[in-house]
Every structure is written in C-alpha cells, then in structure tokens.
Design a protein around this motif. Structure first.
Motif, PDB file in Angstrom:
ATOM      1  N   LEU A   1       0.660  -1.238   0.045  1.00 23.91           N
ATOM      2  CA  LEU A   1      -0.382  -0.125   0.357  1.00 23.91           C
ATOM      3  C   LEU A   1       0.456   1.238   0.091  1.00 23.91           C
ATOM      4  CD1 LEU A   1      -2.146  -1.113   3.048  1.00 23.91           C
ATOM      5  CD2 LEU A   1      -2.881  -0.965   0.119  1.00 23.91           C
ATOM      6  N   ALA A   2       0.039   2.455  -0.604  1.00 23.85           N
ATOM      7  CA  ALA A   2       1.248   3.748  -0.500  1.00 23.85           C
ATOM      8  C   ALA A   2      -0.165   4.200  -0.187  1.00 23.85           C
ATOM      9  CB  ALA A   2       1.129   3.889  -1.636  1.00 23.85           C
ATOM     10  N   ILE A   3       0.105   5.993   1.105  1.00 21.07           N
ATOM     11  CA  ILE A   3      -0.289   6.260   2.029  1.00 21.07           C
ATOM     12  C   ILE A   3       0.119   7.621   1.896  1.00 21.07           C
ATOM     13  CG2 ILE A   3      -1.245   6.712   4.184  1.00 21.07           C
ATOM     14  CD1 ILE A   3      -1.416   4.345   4.909  1.00 21.07           C
ATOM     15  N   MET A   4      -1.161   8.132   1.324  1.00 22.18           N
ATOM     16  CA  MET A   4      -0.705   9.968   1.297  1.00 22.18           C
ATOM     17  C   MET A   4      -1.527  10.353   2.676  1.00 22.18           C
ATOM     18  SD  MET A   4      -0.903  11.441  -2.815  1.00 22.18           S
ATOM     19  CE  MET A   4      -1.740  13.026  -3.169  1.00 22.18           C
ATOM     20  N   HIS A   5      -0.839  11.209   3.720  1.00 19.55           N
ATOM     21  CA  HIS A   5      -1.382  11.902   4.589  1.00 19.55           C
ATOM     22  C   HIS A   5      -0.367  13.172   4.722  1.00 19.55           C
ATOM     23  CE1 HIS A   5       2.597  10.653   6.946  1.00 19.55           C
ATOM     24  NE2 HIS A   5       2.005   9.634   6.491  1.00 19.55           N
ATOM     25  N   TYR A   6      -1.591  13.887   5.688  1.00 19.72           N
ATOM     26  CA  TYR A   6      -0.890  15.078   5.885  1.00 19.72           C
ATOM     27  C   TYR A   6      -0.226  15.369   7.421  1.00 19.72           C
ATOM     28  CZ  TYR A   6      -5.693  16.735   6.209  1.00 19.72           C
ATOM     29  OH  TYR A   6      -6.772  16.725   7.276  1.00 19.72           O
ATOM     30  N   SER A   7      -1.264  14.414   8.106  1.00 15.78           N
ATOM     31  CA  SER A   7      -1.122  14.368   9.990  1.00 15.78           C
ATOM     32  C   SER A   7      -0.253  13.257  10.171  1.00 15.78           C
ATOM     33  CB  SER A   7      -2.976  13.854  10.173  1.00 15.78           C
ATOM     34  OG  SER A   7      -4.142  14.289   9.595  1.00 15.78           O
ATOM     35  N   SER A   8       0.142  13.308  11.755  1.00 19.34           N
ATOM     36  CA  SER A   8       1.025  12.401  11.387  1.00 19.34           C
ATOM     37  C   SER A   8       0.616  10.505  12.021  1.00 19.34           C
ATOM     38  CB  SER A   8       1.935  13.044  13.019  1.00 19.34           C
ATOM     39  OG  SER A   8       1.479  12.632  13.997  1.00 19.34           O
TER      40      SER A   8
ATOM     41  N   VAL B   1       4.492  11.965   3.229  1.00 21.44           N
ATOM     42  CA  VAL B   1       4.136  12.531   3.996  1.00 21.44           C
ATOM     43  C   VAL B   1       3.700  14.021   3.375  1.00 21.44           C
ATOM     44  CG1 VAL B   1       4.569  14.578   6.315  1.00 21.44           C
ATOM     45  CG2 VAL B   1       5.306  11.757   6.352  1.00 21.44           C
ATOM     46  N   MET B   2       2.659  14.794   3.632  1.00 21.92           N
ATOM     47  CA  MET B   2       2.353  16.127   2.633  1.00 21.92           C
ATOM     48  C   MET B   2       2.594  17.107   3.728  1.00 21.92           C
ATOM     49  SD  MET B   2       1.508  14.434  -0.327  1.00 21.92           S
ATOM     50  CE  MET B   2       0.978  15.463  -1.469  1.00 21.92           C
ATOM     51  N   PRO B   3       2.482  18.068   2.397  1.00 22.58           N
ATOM     52  CA  PRO B   3       2.535  20.039   2.997  1.00 22.58           C
ATOM     53  C   PRO B   3       1.292  19.452   4.040  1.00 22.58           C
ATOM     54  CG  PRO B   3       3.353  19.649   1.306  1.00 22.58           C
ATOM     55  CD  PRO B   3       2.741  18.277   1.540  1.00 22.58           C
ATOM     56  N   GLN B   4       1.103  20.610   5.902  1.00 21.45           N
ATOM     57  CA  GLN B   4       0.024  20.622   6.172  1.00 21.45           C
ATOM     58  C   GLN B   4      -0.511  22.335   5.619  1.00 21.45           C
ATOM     59  OE1 GLN B   4       0.624  20.274  10.203  1.00 21.45           O
ATOM     60  NE2 GLN B   4       0.155  17.666  10.457  1.00 21.45           N
ATOM     61  N   ASP B   5       0.597  23.128   4.514  1.00 15.55           N
ATOM     62  CA  ASP B   5       0.145  23.888   4.378  1.00 15.55           C
ATOM     63  C   ASP B   5      -0.654  23.691   2.466  1.00 15.55           C
ATOM     64  OD1 ASP B   5       0.051  27.456   3.451  1.00 15.55           O
ATOM     65  OD2 ASP B   5       1.534  26.249   2.188  1.00 15.55           O
ATOM     66  N   LYS B   6      -1.485  24.429   3.113  1.00 17.32           N
ATOM     67  CA  LYS B   6      -3.198  24.628   1.705  1.00 17.32           C
ATOM     68  C   LYS B   6      -2.059  24.379  -0.271  1.00 17.32           C
ATOM     69  CE  LYS B   6      -5.151  24.801  -1.705  1.00 17.32           C
ATOM     70  NZ  LYS B   6      -5.745  25.891  -2.324  1.00 17.32           N
ATOM     71  N   ALA B   7      -1.214  25.506   0.275  1.00 14.36           N
ATOM     72  CA  ALA B   7      -0.666  25.844  -1.243  1.00 14.36           C
ATOM     73  C   ALA B   7       0.731  24.580  -1.420  1.00 14.36           C
ATOM     74  CB  ALA B   7      -0.330  27.165  -1.556  1.00 14.36           C
ATOM     75  N   ALA B   8       0.941  24.625  -1.026  1.00 13.81           N
ATOM     76  CA  ALA B   8       2.673  23.655  -0.891  1.00 13.81           C
ATOM     77  C   ALA B   8       1.891  21.914  -1.261  1.00 13.81           C
ATOM     78  CB  ALA B   8       3.207  23.157   0.521  1.00 13.81           C
ATOM     79  N   TYR B   9       0.754  21.385  -0.524  1.00 16.72           N
ATOM     80  CA  TYR B   9       0.137  20.332  -0.377  1.00 16.72           C
ATOM     81  C   TYR B   9      -0.257  20.445  -2.158  1.00 16.72           C
ATOM     82  CZ  TYR B   9      -2.879  16.431   0.009  1.00 16.72           C
ATOM     83  OH  TYR B   9      -4.051  15.072  -0.267  1.00 16.72           O
ATOM     84  N   ALA B  10      -0.925  21.081  -3.092  1.00 16.11           N
ATOM     85  CA  ALA B  10      -1.473  21.387  -3.523  1.00 16.11           C
ATOM     86  C   ALA B  10       0.025  21.160  -4.988  1.00 16.11           C
ATOM     87  CB  ALA B  10      -1.896  22.497  -3.952  1.00 16.11           C
ATOM     88  N   ARG B  11       0.559  21.561  -4.748  1.00 10.87           N
ATOM     89  CA  ARG B  11       1.809  22.068  -5.723  1.00 10.87           C
ATOM     90  C   ARG B  11       2.400  20.411  -5.653  1.00 10.87           C
ATOM     91  NH1 ARG B  11       5.159  25.518  -2.827  1.00 10.87           N
ATOM     92  NH2 ARG B  11       3.558  27.119  -3.169  1.00 10.87           N
ATOM     93  N   ALA B  12       2.222  19.868  -4.073  1.00  9.81           N
ATOM     94  CA  ALA B  12       2.717  18.418  -4.772  1.00  9.81           C
ATOM     95  C   ALA B  12       1.672  17.543  -5.329  1.00  9.81           C
ATOM     96  CB  ALA B  12       3.739  18.427  -2.909  1.00  9.81           C
TER      97      ALA B  12
END
Ligand code: AMP
Ligand code: MG
Length: 331
Positions: A258-265, A277-288
């Motif tokens: 499995l792969a998991i894309m998460h922003y919470s720890s 792990v994804m950024p918690q900042d929305k713009a950074a999340y969108a960019r990635a």
C-alpha cells in the motif's frame, strides 16, 4: 498518428523558436503554465484544435480553455462581457482564473465543443506569455495528459503520458501552483464556480462584493464536471485519518502493498506500506499533489490511500481533485 516527440528546453531561445514555429504550423505542443502543463494549439486553427482531442483521447464535446496574452484580447473571443468579468480579469489576470463568457460568433465551434460559451484565461507563466505575444493568437490548451488521467506538473509527466502523440514538449520546470485554474461562469446573473481552483470563492466574493455560487453539482455537460477524472492507474481511496489507521491494522491488509498519502502524523509503522507525508500548508500540498500521485502510481502498490483533506473553502480545489481521482471507475 505516431511521431517522435521533441523535448525542448525553456532556457534555449532556439528551442522556444522551434515551439513557436510548430504552433504556427498547426502542430500541438505541450507548454508549461503556472497551473499544470497545457497541450497547446492555435485556437484559430480548427484542424490543430481537433488534434488536441485526438492526442488526449478527449471527447470532442468537452470544450477547451483558450489562453490569451492580455485582458485587451478578450474582445477578440467574447461578446456581451459582464462588468463583473472585467473586474475579475483586472484583479486576477495574469493568473489561475478562467472566465466563462459568451463566445463571439467568429470563434470556431471546435474549441468550444459546440457550446455558445468560451472559457478564457491570461496565464501567469512568463514563457507562455512570451509565446502568446509572439504568435498573436489564442492557444487552446487543456491539461497535457490522457483524458481522465492525472494532470502533468512536469515535462516528464507529459512525456510519460503523451510521447508519440504530440509534436513537442517545452520543459519549463515544475508548475508553481500545480493545480488547474478556478473556472467562473459569468454568463448568468450570479457568478458561479464551475471548477474550484487556486482563486477561492472567498477571494472572488471579496473582489466582487457579492455572493458567488459554488454548487457541488451543476448540470453543464463539461469535462470539469465528470465524476471520474484526474485518475492514477492504481486503485485510489480517500479516507479520514481514523479509517486509514483502522484499515492498516486490519489483518487482511497486513500483506497488501500500500501507499499512503497523509498530512497528519501517523505513528504506525508497517513494512508493506509506503508512507508519503504531505505538507499541511494548502498551497504547498497542491503544488506537490500530482507529482506525488504520479510517483506513487509508479511504485507498484496495490492501492493508494489518501487522507481526506480538510473540508473548508481554502482546500476545496484539492478535495475536488482527490474526490475525482478516487471516484469508482470500471477500468
Ligand atoms: P481542462 O481543459 O481539462 O482543464 O478543462 C477545461 C474545462 O473548462 C472544461 O472541462 C469545462 O469545465 C470548462 N470549459 C471550457 N470551455 C468551456 C465552454 N466553452 N463552456 C463551458 N465550460 C467550458
Ligand atoms: Mg484536464
């Protein structure tokens, strides 16, 4: 028609000239924009525009956004322009906002999928603006990917999906927003968001000083409304953190890759799981976001599990794309 796709470099004046010559010649070229890579053709050349639909495998009834060099060009494409449209254009162009307007009768039906409306945008990317100014036409440019698949945010993503189908890709590095533009319909009495994007409902309402509608479902038969869109090939599931953790702990999932894309720890460790792990900042999340989805799609896992992003106005565009990326499709 199969062809050898040229990989052109944005830092090379010679390569930029090649891209411009190809576009003049009615060929289709993928170009960088600040949102995602676009598959561009001269919007005044119906045969060139038709080739976009063929290369993407996109139904001819799904209209394309036309990119123009400046606000001043709007009158070449649209009629009966609402004063609200002028306010938004002044505030947000160049930028990731597409305005849906009444089309001029002279605009060919191929680009609008036969609709009486036209979607226009002045992009922010300096290279694309330079190309638009040199060509002195509009460029029809949907995202440079196969129909319904993940949008490309790098030249390599375009190559992975469309090499052999298009004349060239102009590599201008990763896209700065990484997410498709907001689309606002200004043909009715109340501005209506047809696709959420980086320019939020709040930003539009603040600028116009009036209510802007953002219906979850609307009736227009357009690609941006498809339930299934922006999809990885790997099965993708959107779930809240708690459900995600329970899923991982379930014995029947302990051997699945499995792969998991998460922003919470997440404190769990599991050897069968690729944690992203994804950024918690929305713009950074969108960019990635698309970059990560492309990467996980190639990782050879059975499923991609995505932690549901926050459900508020700021995150609406990310939630929209992830909901469509994980919608059930019989593939
Ligand atoms: P894409 O090219 O995939 O970024 O999506 C472009 C989207 O813009 C379409 O799917 C529609 O939602 C919208 N759009 C573009 N042109 C028109 C038009 N003439 N009328 C209505 N919607 C449009
Ligand atoms: Mg698209």
């Amino acid at each position: 028609m199969q062809q050898k796709t040229k990989l052109l470099q944005a830092h090379s004046p010679k390569d930029i000239a090649t891209a411009i010559a190809l576009l003049k010649d009615g060929q289709i070229v993928a170009v960088p924009t600040e949102t995602v890579y676009g598959l561009a053709a001269d919007a005044k050349n119906p045969d060139a525009v038709r080739n976009i639909f063929v290369a993407k495998g996109r139904p001819a009834s799904h209209p394309l956004i036309v990119h123009i060099a400046s606000c001043a060009k709007i009158h070449e494409w649209a009629d009966h322009i609402s004063p609200l449209a002028s306010i938004l254009a002044k505030q947000f162009w160049p930028g990731p906002l597409t305005l849906l307007l009444h089309k001029k009768p002279t605009v060919n039906d191929v680009v609008t999928g036969g609709l009486p409306t036209i979607a226009l945008r002045v992009p922010q990317h300096p290279l694309l603006l330079e190309i638009l100014e040199t060509l002195d036409t509009g460029l029809a440019a949907p995202s440079a990917n196969q129909h319904k698949r993940l949008s490309p945010t790098t030249a390599q993503h375009v190559m992975d999906g469309l090499a052999g189908n298009i004349a060239a890709v102009l590599d201008g590095g990763p896209c700065s927003f990484g997410l498709e533009s907001t689309i606002v319909d200004l043909t009715g009495s109340t501005p209506t968001i047809l696709r959420p994007g980086p320019i939020t409902q709040q930003m539009l309402e603040d600028t116009l000083g009036m209510v802007v509608l953002a219906p979850e479902h609307h009736t227009e038969h357009v690609a941006g409304n498809m339930v299934v869109h922006y999809q990885p090939r790997t099965q993708t599931v959107l779930m809240p953190l708690r459900a995600l953790q329970e899923y991982l702990l379930a014995p029947e999932n302990s051997t699945k890759k499995l792969a998991i894309m998460h922003y919470s720890s997440i404190s769990l460790k599991a050897t069968n799981v690729l944690f992203q792990v994804m950024p918690q900042d929305k713009a950074a999340y969108a960019r990635a976001m698309y970059q990560v989805l492309h990467q996980l799609d190639k990782a050879g896992v059975e499923q991609i599990l995505i932690e549901t992003p926050p459900n508020n106005i700021a995150w609406r565009d990310v939630l929209d794309r992830l909901t469509k990326a994980s919608a059930y499709d019989k593939r």
